[in-house]
Design a protein around this motif. Structure first.
Motif, mmCIF file in Angstrom:
data_model
loop_
_atom_site.group_PDB
_atom_site.id
_atom_site.type_symbol
_atom_site.label_atom_id
_atom_site.label_comp_id
_atom_site.label_asym_id
_atom_site.label_seq_id
_atom_site.Cartn_x
_atom_site.Cartn_y
_atom_site.Cartn_z
ATOM 1 N N ALA A 24 -44.371 41.719 -35.452
ATOM 2 C CA ALA A 24 -45.354 41.617 -34.579
ATOM 3 C C ALA A 24 -45.856 40.142 -34.454
ATOM 4 N N ASN A 25 -45.427 39.255 -35.480
ATOM 5 C CA ASN A 25 -45.789 37.897 -35.389
ATOM 6 C C ASN A 25 -47.457 37.819 -35.152
ATOM 7 N N SER A 26 -48.181 38.908 -35.643
ATOM 8 C CA SER A 26 -49.548 38.992 -35.149
ATOM 9 C C SER A 26 -50.602 38.004 -35.855
ATOM 10 N N ALA A 27 -51.827 37.811 -35.168
ATOM 11 C CA ALA A 27 -52.650 37.119 -35.803
ATOM 12 C C ALA A 27 -53.472 38.235 -36.881
ATOM 13 N N PRO A 28 -54.353 37.910 -37.767
ATOM 14 C CA PRO A 28 -55.007 38.674 -38.629
ATOM 15 C C PRO A 28 -55.722 40.051 -37.983
ATOM 16 N N GLY A 29 -55.136 40.702 -38.853
ATOM 17 C CA GLY A 29 -55.662 42.183 -38.269
ATOM 18 C C GLY A 29 -55.384 42.944 -37.086
ATOM 19 N N GLN A 30 -54.062 42.418 -36.703
ATOM 20 C CA GLN A 30 -53.601 43.052 -35.206
ATOM 21 C C GLN A 30 -52.350 43.768 -35.151
ATOM 22 N N ALA A 31 -51.976 44.185 -36.506
ATOM 23 C CA ALA A 31 -50.698 44.716 -36.397
ATOM 24 C C ALA A 31 -51.184 46.278 -36.784
ATOM 25 N N GLY A 32 -52.233 46.850 -36.494
ATOM 26 C CA GLY A 32 -52.647 48.413 -36.679
ATOM 27 C C GLY A 32 -53.232 48.447 -37.952
ATOM 28 N N SER A 33 -53.698 49.447 -38.539
ATOM 29 C CA SER A 33 -53.916 49.809 -39.716
ATOM 30 C C SER A 33 -53.249 49.959 -40.955
ATOM 31 N N PRO A 34 -53.363 48.876 -41.897
ATOM 32 C CA PRO A 34 -52.427 48.992 -42.774
ATOM 33 C C PRO A 34 -52.680 49.923 -43.951
ATOM 34 N N VAL A 35 -51.920 50.251 -44.932
ATOM 35 C CA VAL A 35 -52.247 50.714 -46.127
ATOM 36 C C VAL A 35 -52.855 49.691 -47.207
ATOM 37 N N VAL A 36 -53.833 49.920 -47.435
ATOM 38 C CA VAL A 36 -54.510 49.123 -48.542
ATOM 39 C C VAL A 36 -54.637 49.598 -49.809
#
Lengths: 150, 150
Positions: free
Chosen positions: B138-150
């Motif tokens: 996604a070459n995304s900025a922080p927090g922009q690729a949806g909800s991750p598994v943490v």
DNA sequence: TCTTGACTTGGACTGAGTCCAATATAGGAT
DNA sequence: ATCCTATATTGGACTCAGTCCAAGTCAAGA
């Protein structure tokens, strides 16, 4: 003018009194101050400097890679001006003292390909925890061996 | 009754409804919840459980070594129920996803005697930072690729 | 010297985490 | 089964690090 200020200048920073003072505080001994500790020391040199400016400037220095943000206790962030030499940290779990340490191996090499899960790994932090000589001697509970150098 | 509850019982813990529920939340998948996330999930099982109880119980579990406190972003503390297998963490600097990883070498061996400064070193944490496959894609900025598994 | 965009300021605000006095309860004792 | 009490829970106030913002200031190029 310090090297740090010279580099900041070269990056187009406006050299305000506040930024000079913060650079001066960080330029001293290689300790690991919190933002509020930086502020307290900066106030001695420039009484009217605000907390917001200290937070702004520290954040910018971190972004520029001139200072490293360190969090060894899960609570407060500390700022490490020793950003140009690869190193890790050794922390006393008694008094919180922090020392810079240099490792024999690149910790990246300890993470096998099969454990990278497709991540593009860019950075590692290693933190060692133990008791410093003073706390071992004092057999002290946390924070009871006097003020450590952090 | 889960293994965790059995062990707590053996240590003389009073098994309250709140503690059972917190143990149940932690027993699920090996994720790394914040205290408030644990609380949110606990509330679904026991609506009247308080934040204070969640903080108390998590703190006690950490003290007992049943849960590991993890801080990968310098902000929030997370709780890792995978306390009985030595491991480290790999963190996505894009979305914050956290994965448990196993290293090939004991990181203690990378700290030479001459860099220990008389400390009695007891513990190491190693955290790798990089971008997960989704964030790379996604070459995304922080927090922009949806909800991750943490 | 002027001008302007970058910087600073104080104070309000947020959010994680702690503390505490009042209340409830697990589980051993009877 | 019931009682008793040390232990646990509760909600709400509080702390503390860090963020945000609109208004005012100023470094440095023109």
């Amino acid at each position: 003018m310090s090297d740090l200020l010279r580099r900041l200048r070269a990056r187009g920073w406006r050299l305000t009194a506040q930024r000079r003072v913060i650079a001066e505080v960080l330029d001293g001994e290689h300790v690991h101050y919190t933002a509020d500790e930086v502020h307290a020391r900066a106030v001695e040199l420039l009484p009217e400097i605000s907390r917001a400016s200290v937070y702004n400037t520290l954040g910018e220095l971190v972004t520029l890679g001139e200072v490293i943000e360190v969090n060894t206790d899960g609570r407060v962030r500390r700022y490490d001006p020793n950003a140009h030499e690869a190193h890790q940290h050794l922390v006393c779990s008694g008094c919180g003292a922090i020392r810079d340490v240099r490792l024999t191996d690149d910790p990246l090499s300890a993470l096998p390909e099969g454990e990278r899960f497709g991540f593009h790994v860019a950075q590692v932090t290693v933190t060692y925890y133990g008791r410093c000589p003073r706390c071992v001697a004092a057999n002290s509970a946390p924070g009871q061996a006097g003020s450590p150098v952090v």
